[in-house]
Design an enzyme around this catalytic site. Structure first.
Site, mmCIF file in Angstrom:
data_model
loop_
_atom_site.group_PDB
_atom_site.id
_atom_site.type_symbol
_atom_site.label_atom_id
_atom_site.label_comp_id
_atom_site.label_asym_id
_atom_site.label_seq_id
_atom_site.Cartn_x
_atom_site.Cartn_y
_atom_site.Cartn_z
ATOM 1 N N HIS A 143 1.642 4.695 -2.737
ATOM 2 C CA HIS A 143 1.776 6.138 -2.458
ATOM 3 C C HIS A 143 3.157 6.643 -2.911
ATOM 4 O O HIS A 143 3.281 7.704 -3.518
ATOM 5 C CB HIS A 143 1.641 6.401 -0.953
ATOM 6 C CG HIS A 143 0.233 6.394 -0.435
ATOM 7 N ND1 HIS A 143 -0.759 7.174 -0.981
ATOM 8 C CD2 HIS A 143 -0.344 5.725 0.605
ATOM 9 C CE1 HIS A 143 -1.896 6.981 -0.298
ATOM 10 N NE2 HIS A 143 -1.674 6.095 0.655
ATOM 11 N N GLU A 187 -4.802 8.107 -2.814
ATOM 12 C CA GLU A 187 -5.291 6.825 -2.308
ATOM 13 C C GLU A 187 -5.563 5.856 -3.457
ATOM 14 O O GLU A 187 -5.443 4.641 -3.294
ATOM 15 C CB GLU A 187 -6.561 7.074 -1.475
ATOM 16 C CG GLU A 187 -6.873 6.003 -0.462
ATOM 17 C CD GLU A 187 -5.850 5.869 0.662
ATOM 18 O OE1 GLU A 187 -5.048 6.814 0.907
ATOM 19 O OE2 GLU A 187 -5.825 4.796 1.289
ATOM 20 N N HIS A 204 0.831 -1.204 0.000
ATOM 21 C CA HIS A 204 0.000 0.000 0.000
ATOM 22 C C HIS A 204 0.871 1.261 0.000
ATOM 23 O O HIS A 204 0.705 2.141 -0.866
ATOM 24 C CB HIS A 204 -0.903 -0.027 1.248
ATOM 25 C CG HIS A 204 -1.824 1.147 1.372
ATOM 26 N ND1 HIS A 204 -3.128 1.123 0.940
ATOM 27 C CD2 HIS A 204 -1.622 2.390 1.884
ATOM 28 C CE1 HIS A 204 -3.702 2.295 1.178
ATOM 29 N NE2 HIS A 204 -2.800 3.088 1.753
ATOM 30 N N GLU A 205 1.800 1.348 0.923
ATOM 31 C CA GLU A 205 2.636 2.555 1.014
ATOM 32 C C GLU A 205 3.530 2.711 -0.216
ATOM 33 O O GLU A 205 3.853 3.825 -0.618
ATOM 34 C CB GLU A 205 3.484 2.547 2.290
ATOM 35 C CG GLU A 205 2.688 2.497 3.606
ATOM 36 C CD GLU A 205 1.676 3.637 3.766
ATOM 37 O OE1 GLU A 205 1.845 4.694 3.122
ATOM 38 O OE2 GLU A 205 0.692 3.434 4.514
#
EC number: 3.4.17.19
Lengths: 491, 491
Positions: free
Chosen positions: A265, A291, A261-262
């Protein structure tokens, strides 16, 4: 230098101080020893004051007026539009209100940390009353300037161009199919058995695995790092992106997918257009688009069968155990369960948590409800959307999130907007990229090439609608999200 | 607020930005990925400009005039004295000179990194000519303001209150006994055999050992950290001291004692008077006094037999091998050898390296020699003090140090002043503390209590001479250093 160039120079100056603020913020979260906190917060406050004074210098108004008259290229116009938008947002609020908000927010958030544990709504409500009141004041000032409703003015801070009218329609539609989809998915999964984490998973090995996954996702280690912090985040600056995770040695599920997930980003940040670095046009488009990239990585890519195969393979370099078998991993990462807690929610139930919060914060900012109405509304909506009661349960009800404690109203919708954009981007990408084969090949370059050309490299040069339309041929369409969920959970 | 209070507030504001600068500097050296360098140096340059503009605000001159007339306590007078001293130093140089120095220094230092490897004096000399010329200009401006010689004006930056007259006398005396002491020590050590590092020493184990040693030395981990960097240093701020080391896995000698050294610097910083934090009176007294603390830890304490016993004991938690036996460790850490390189020099030959540099930089700044004379002078002095020839060997001769490449003239004496102060502090401490028994007991509190009361907690409230006299009953007396060396190396 003409007015436009002066504004760009000024923006770069502010951006240099924001660079320091980002890195210092990372330091505070990831490495600072506890005894350094007091002196550090003084230093940070000094920097904040300085940045604020730069952003509110009186001569900027004249420069914006003059720049408006200049013959500018399309890109320059976009740069000016974004500079002006952030400048207006930064200059709208009276200093006294900003200070009062900061004070009330700190006080409320600090007390919340223990009040939440103690299910102490009565205590929380006293501090929160002031936070809500001040946020309503802020929303009203912004609303007057924008000519919108108070809540829409707050939304604009996170999702420029989005209105509650469009969100109302969007979420109303989702509510027509989501509850039954959740029930059907749970029913369908009833018979399957999952081997849950059942061993000791040393942090060092989890980290080594995480780094391998980041490599597969082509995180640029020349321009970023992986570290640890209590609350995982993606910080730093585009040339030096700092992502963090948290290792729980009794399981691996969270940190492994958290890193995916990170990394989403991070790659967005690393891929922002360097030519516009230091201006708002070189920054991420919105919270929802940010997001969308982390959720593209985590949900579209990370939980796909083809990607889980890689996770299983890479995990075997560090861990033994049948829980890492690809089918089992796949089950773990697509398990659906109704729960109280948003941050622990799965992909399918997550939108229910967001819609609930959206409806409440919208009505709160617009003055349609009082802050004391929130626990009861929370309970009713949890019943309606997920069949759970939070009567008397504030800890796992309306006191579970940190967002509202400091007055951040308007942010929650971004999570679900992100999930929808991610699904829409994937659907568009599939038209030209054979995503599953590409993932299976182990070289994911075509996927990142698509994201880079269509999203990352655009920064904020386009509006959100322009960006999404250019990338996918249409503006936000929740149908892609629905199709993705149906295919994954009922397919 | 009266003028004095306004100056203190201003000083604290500057200090807040210096806090950010220190932490960002640590980040750059210890964790920043290489690709972050360019944007970072822009951000740092912006911060430097801002700090400089704060320190040179025109209204400060009036405030200093007004504060001088106020009835101030003794401590307030000390605070004012130190604020004025740093303010004068920061305001003396024309901005054009500072910029030219920064440019010439960066250029010279950057090129030096490869020129040194290539023994390229001719190339280096061309860049260095400009650096020396600009430093001479700086020294002359400072000399005119201070009414001293140019070199003394540069010394004042690092060692306020020290003159070349006193250093001349001090070092002349050292030269009467040092060369023969070195020869005798080498002769005495001829017959002893040392087991040198001969194994693989994993960085992780070295780090674990280092942390244990820091604990023994009562490093405050609530207010500091240990990390890694190419060039070890002690940075951060007093409430959050960042020390670094470098692990070479084929030996342990350097990092182990390096950590002891940096811990000395760190405890001084951690022990500075909090009541004066944010003003120069709350900062370390001078470079020499700072070095006296690191060398107290490294030389007086760290290489003592009693302390080496602890090192040997703690090492056995992580490493096997006869090289860690206490007698062998003791031999390693007191081995004397004449060498070319200052940073690799042992305790006994180190002053010879410093005196050589002092004599050259003094004459260079005072215009008594030209920069092109340096290689020959270096060679002559190496011959005279250590019996080594550097004819044609620039790499290991006058091009070995980074200090002069960016114009830092006047710093070298601090190293040996520090060694002398350290010996003098130890001699004074022994009058009331049974140092060896205290070390053997494993609880070194009485030693740190002495240092804290006499040195750390004084910050810059006293002048160096006042500080040393209050702590030891006399101003600098090199006899203690000599006695320490004779006792350790010929005892």
């Amino acid at each position: 230098m003409n007015a436009f160039q002066q504004l760009v120079e000024h923006s770069k100056k502010v951006s240099n101080f924001q660079h320091l603020s980002s890195i210092i913020g990372w330091d505070q979260a990831a490495v600072m020893p506890s005894g350094g906190a007091e002196a550090r917060s003084n230093a940070m406050a000094e920097l904040d004051v300085h940045i604020h004074s730069l952003m509110t210098q009186p001569h900027l108004a004249d420069l914006f007026d003059q720049a408006q008259e200049l013959p500018l290229s399309t890109e320059e116009q976009a740069v000016l539009r974004e500079m002006k938008r952030t400048w207006q947002q930064d200059n709208l609020l009276p200093e006294a209100l900003v200070k009062a908000q900061s004070l009330a927010g700190s006080k409320c958030e600090h007390a919340w940390r223990s009040q939440r544990k103690n299910n102490d709504w009565a205590g929380f409500e006293k501090n929160w009353a002031e936070v809500v009141k001040l946020s309503q004041e802020e929303a009203q000032i912004r609303a007057d300037a924008n000519g919108t409703s108070p809540y829409d003015a707050m939304l604009e801070l996170y999702e420029p161009g989005t209105s509650s009218a469009s969100l109302d329609a969007l979420f109303a539609e989702v509510k027509t199919w989501l509850p039954s989809l959740i029930d059907n998915a749970i029913e369908k999964q009833k018979s399957r058995s999952i081997l849950l984490p059942n061993s000791h998973y040393p942090a060092e090995k989890q980290k080594a695995l995480g780094l391998e996954v980041m490599k597969l996702l082509q995180f640029d280690f020349e321009h970023g790092r992986l570290d640890e912090s209590t609350h995982p985040f993606c910080g730093g600056v585009p040339s030096d992106v700092r992502i963090t995770t948290r290792y729980n040695e009794s399981e691996f599920v969270q940190s492994l997918m958290g890193i995916v997930h990170e990394t989403g980003h991070a790659r967005y940040e690393q891929g922002l257009p360097q030519a516009f670095a230091g201006t708002p046009a070189g920054e991420a488009r919105s919270m929802g688009i940010h997001e969308s990239q982390s959720l593209f990585f985590e949900m579209q890519l990370g939980r796909s069968e083809a990607f889980v195969e890689h996770l299983s393979r890479l995990a075997s370099n560090h861990f033994q155990g049948a829980e890492f078998a690809k089918d089992n991993l796949s089950k773990i990462y697509t398990h659906v369960e109704k729960g109280f807690i948003r941050v622990d929610a799965d992909e399918l139930t997550y939108p229910a948590h967001v819609i609930l919060r959206y409806e409440i914060e919208r009505d709160l900012m617009n003055g349609a409800i009082k802050h004391t109405d929130v626990p009861e509304l929370w309970h009713e909506k949890m019943q309606a959307y997920l069949g759970l009661s939070t009567a008397g349960n504030f800890t796992n009800g309306c006191m579970q999130d940190i967002h509202w404690t400091d007055g951040s109203f308007g942010y929650f919708p971004s999570y679900t907007l992100g999930a929808m954009y991610a699904a829409q981007f994937m659907a568009a990408m599939r038209k030209t990229v054979d995503v599953d084969s590409v993932v299976r090949s182990g070289d994911l370059t075509p996927i990142f090439h698509w994201l880079s050309s269509n999203i990352w490299s655009k920064g904020s040069l386009l509006t959100t609608d322009e960006l999404v339309k250019a990338a996918t041929g249409e503006t936000l369409n929740s149908e892609h999200f629905k199709r993705h969920l149906v295919s994954r959970y009922l397919g």
